[in-house]
Design a protein around this motif. Sequence first.
Motif, PDB file in Angstrom:
ATOM      1  N   THR A 128       0.852  -1.191   0.000  1.00 19.01           N
ATOM      2  CA  THR A 128       0.000   0.000   0.000  1.00 19.01           C
ATOM      3  C   THR A 128       0.887   1.240   0.000  1.00 19.01           C
ATOM      4  O   THR A 128       2.118   1.155   0.073  1.00 19.01           O
ATOM      5  CB  THR A 128      -0.922   0.040   1.233  1.00 19.01           C
ATOM      6  N   TYR A 228      -1.274   8.241  -3.933  1.00 21.60           N
ATOM      7  CA  TYR A 228      -2.335   7.311  -4.276  1.00 21.60           C
ATOM      8  C   TYR A 228      -1.825   6.320  -5.329  1.00 21.60           C
ATOM      9  O   TYR A 228      -1.321   6.733  -6.375  1.00 21.60           O
ATOM     10  CB  TYR A 228      -3.553   8.055  -4.832  1.00 21.60           C
ATOM     11  N   GLU A 232      -4.882  -1.245 -11.921  1.00 20.63           N
ATOM     12  CA  GLU A 232      -6.091  -2.068 -11.941  1.00 20.63           C
ATOM     13  C   GLU A 232      -5.788  -3.508 -11.554  1.00 20.63           C
ATOM     14  O   GLU A 232      -6.531  -4.128 -10.828  1.00 20.63           O
ATOM     15  CB  GLU A 232      -6.722  -2.025 -13.336  1.00 20.63           C
ATOM     16  N   ARG A 233      -4.643  -4.019 -12.024  1.00 20.66           N
ATOM     17  CA  ARG A 233      -4.244  -5.387 -11.673  1.00 20.66           C
ATOM     18  C   ARG A 233      -2.835  -5.664 -12.178  1.00 20.66           C
ATOM     19  O   ARG A 233      -2.273  -4.893 -12.958  1.00 20.66           O
ATOM     20  CB  ARG A 233      -5.197  -6.403 -12.286  1.00 20.66           C
ATOM     21  N   ASP A 297      -2.152  -2.556  -3.589  1.00 19.22           N
ATOM     22  CA  ASP A 297      -3.554  -2.374  -3.207  1.00 19.22           C
ATOM     23  C   ASP A 297      -3.963  -0.934  -3.501  1.00 19.22           C
ATOM     24  O   ASP A 297      -3.378   0.009  -2.958  1.00 19.22           O
ATOM     25  CB  ASP A 297      -3.710  -2.678  -1.715  1.00 19.22           C
ATOM     26  N   CYS A 298      -4.962  -0.755  -4.356  1.00 18.27           N
ATOM     27  CA  CYS A 298      -5.412   0.584  -4.745  1.00 18.27           C
ATOM     28  C   CYS A 298      -6.717   0.978  -4.053  1.00 18.27           C
ATOM     29  O   CYS A 298      -7.461   1.841  -4.543  1.00 18.27           O
ATOM     30  CB  CYS A 298      -5.576   0.663  -6.260  1.00 18.27           C
ATOM     31  N   ALA A 299      -6.977   0.374  -2.903  1.00 24.72           N
ATOM     32  CA  ALA A 299      -8.215   0.662  -2.185  1.00 24.72           C
ATOM     33  C   ALA A 299      -8.315   2.123  -1.773  1.00 24.72           C
ATOM     34  O   ALA A 299      -9.408   2.696  -1.723  1.00 24.72           O
ATOM     35  CB  ALA A 299      -8.330  -0.241  -0.961  1.00 24.72           C
ATOM     36  N   LYS A 300      -7.178   2.748  -1.476  1.00 20.65           N
ATOM     37  CA  LYS A 300      -7.198   4.144  -1.038  1.00 20.65           C
ATOM     38  C   LYS A 300      -7.736   5.046  -2.152  1.00 20.65           C
ATOM     39  O   LYS A 300      -8.561   5.943  -1.901  1.00 20.65           O
ATOM     40  CB  LYS A 300      -5.794   4.577  -0.624  1.00 20.65           C
ATOM     41  N   ARG A 302      -9.663   4.144  -4.637  1.00 19.31           N
ATOM     42  CA  ARG A 302     -11.080   3.825  -4.830  1.00 19.31           C
ATOM     43  C   ARG A 302     -11.931   4.489  -3.746  1.00 19.31           C
ATOM     44  O   ARG A 302     -13.005   5.031  -4.032  1.00 19.31           O
ATOM     45  CB  ARG A 302     -11.275   2.304  -4.799  1.00 19.31           C
ATOM     46  N   ARG A 303     -11.416   4.471  -2.534  1.00 14.93           N
ATOM     47  CA  ARG A 303     -12.190   4.986  -1.392  1.00 14.93           C
ATOM     48  C   ARG A 303     -12.213   6.509  -1.363  1.00 14.93           C
ATOM     49  O   ARG A 303     -13.276   7.125  -1.226  1.00 14.93           O
ATOM     50  CB  ARG A 303     -11.581   4.436  -0.096  1.00 14.93           C
ATOM     51  N   HIS A 306     -12.952   8.064  -5.200  1.00 16.99           N
ATOM     52  CA  HIS A 306     -14.136   7.508  -5.856  1.00 16.99           C
ATOM     53  C   HIS A 306     -13.789   7.045  -7.282  1.00 16.99           C
ATOM     54  O   HIS A 306     -14.556   7.254  -8.226  1.00 16.99           O
ATOM     55  CB  HIS A 306     -15.278   8.536  -5.893  1.00 16.99           C
ATOM     56  N   GLU A 308     -13.055   4.214 -10.076  1.00 15.46           N
ATOM     57  CA  GLU A 308     -13.463   2.853 -10.424  1.00 15.46           C
ATOM     58  C   GLU A 308     -12.925   2.512 -11.813  1.00 15.46           C
ATOM     59  O   GLU A 308     -13.531   2.858 -12.827  1.00 15.46           O
ATOM     60  CB  GLU A 308     -14.988   2.719 -10.389  1.00 15.46           C
TER      61      GLU A 308
END
Length: 339
Positions: A128, A228, A232-233, A297-300, A302-303, A306, A308
């Motif tokens: 992260t 950030y 995507e993968r 991990d790109c959750a930050k 996304r969260r 916003h 996607e």
Amino acid sequence: MSAPKLVIGANGFLGSHVTRQLVAAGEDVRVMVRQNANTVSIDDLEVTRFVGDIFDLDTVRAAMDGCDVVYYCVVDTRAWLRDPAPLFHTNVDGLRGVLDVAARQPLTKFVFTSSYSTVGRKRGRVATENDPIDRRGLSAYVRSRVQAEDLVLEYARDHGLPAVAMCVASTYGRGDYGMTPHGALIAGTVFGKMPFVLGGVSLEAVGVQDAARALILAAEHGRPGERYLISERMISNAEVVRIAAEEAGVPPPSRTIPVPALYAMGAAGTLKARLRGTDERLTLESVRLMRAEADVDCAKARRELHWEPSPVQESVREAARFWADMRAARKKARAAQPD
């Protein structure tokens, strides 16, 4: 209408997509490009153009005056250079001057294009933004990117610059006119000039339109002083080549270079560079860089932003169609030439 937005490095692959999305959204867009730069990716857009490089601070100041957001999309990606001085000259020294100008402007956001290579990644675990990179033994290219990001975050911390660092993965999609190193993989496949696939090599990847969207969202939602991850993968070279060949209707390479052979080729390239004093793209350092991949991990993003993203495989297909169109255009041009 809101204040103008400035894109520095607007003719590059990512910068051009940021520019196009801003124009499509009805923004007043300024771009800064170098003299004699190839601007085919933005020539059809209604923008205000400033011509000069990042060391021309008078032009930087004029371009930035009155803007509320700056998107900085300049980077020297030539990781294969035997003499790394140009990397630090552009990626660090040039950036420092732009930051000095930006810190004196009433900006709401300075969106900096960094790299996911600045994050500490280890095989077997997911990294992260909180994972610091081990600075020992870094390649010159990665060191230049780490130092650049450090500089941006320093200006955010010590000079009040509302900067965010976007740690972007390898980007795929249409409009790669400058042919990025990973884009060359798709172009070579489509043009039938890819003799083999490098086995055991994968990259964190993202569609270029999704990456551009992340930068624009960062201007709205990003927290100053934060970085950030934008990916995507993870996708292997073999999968990229397979998808590109399938989309373009051409046969994929029939040979795969195993990892031991890849290291042997890298050693040969390193020796050649030393003996001949040349820049070689495949060296031990570049092989180690390719083999250093690990999941992020790109959750930050996304969260907080916003954001996607779409599956990167779709962007690989878009890139293959782009190069197939280029191939068809070249074929048509040759056919039109008189004998």
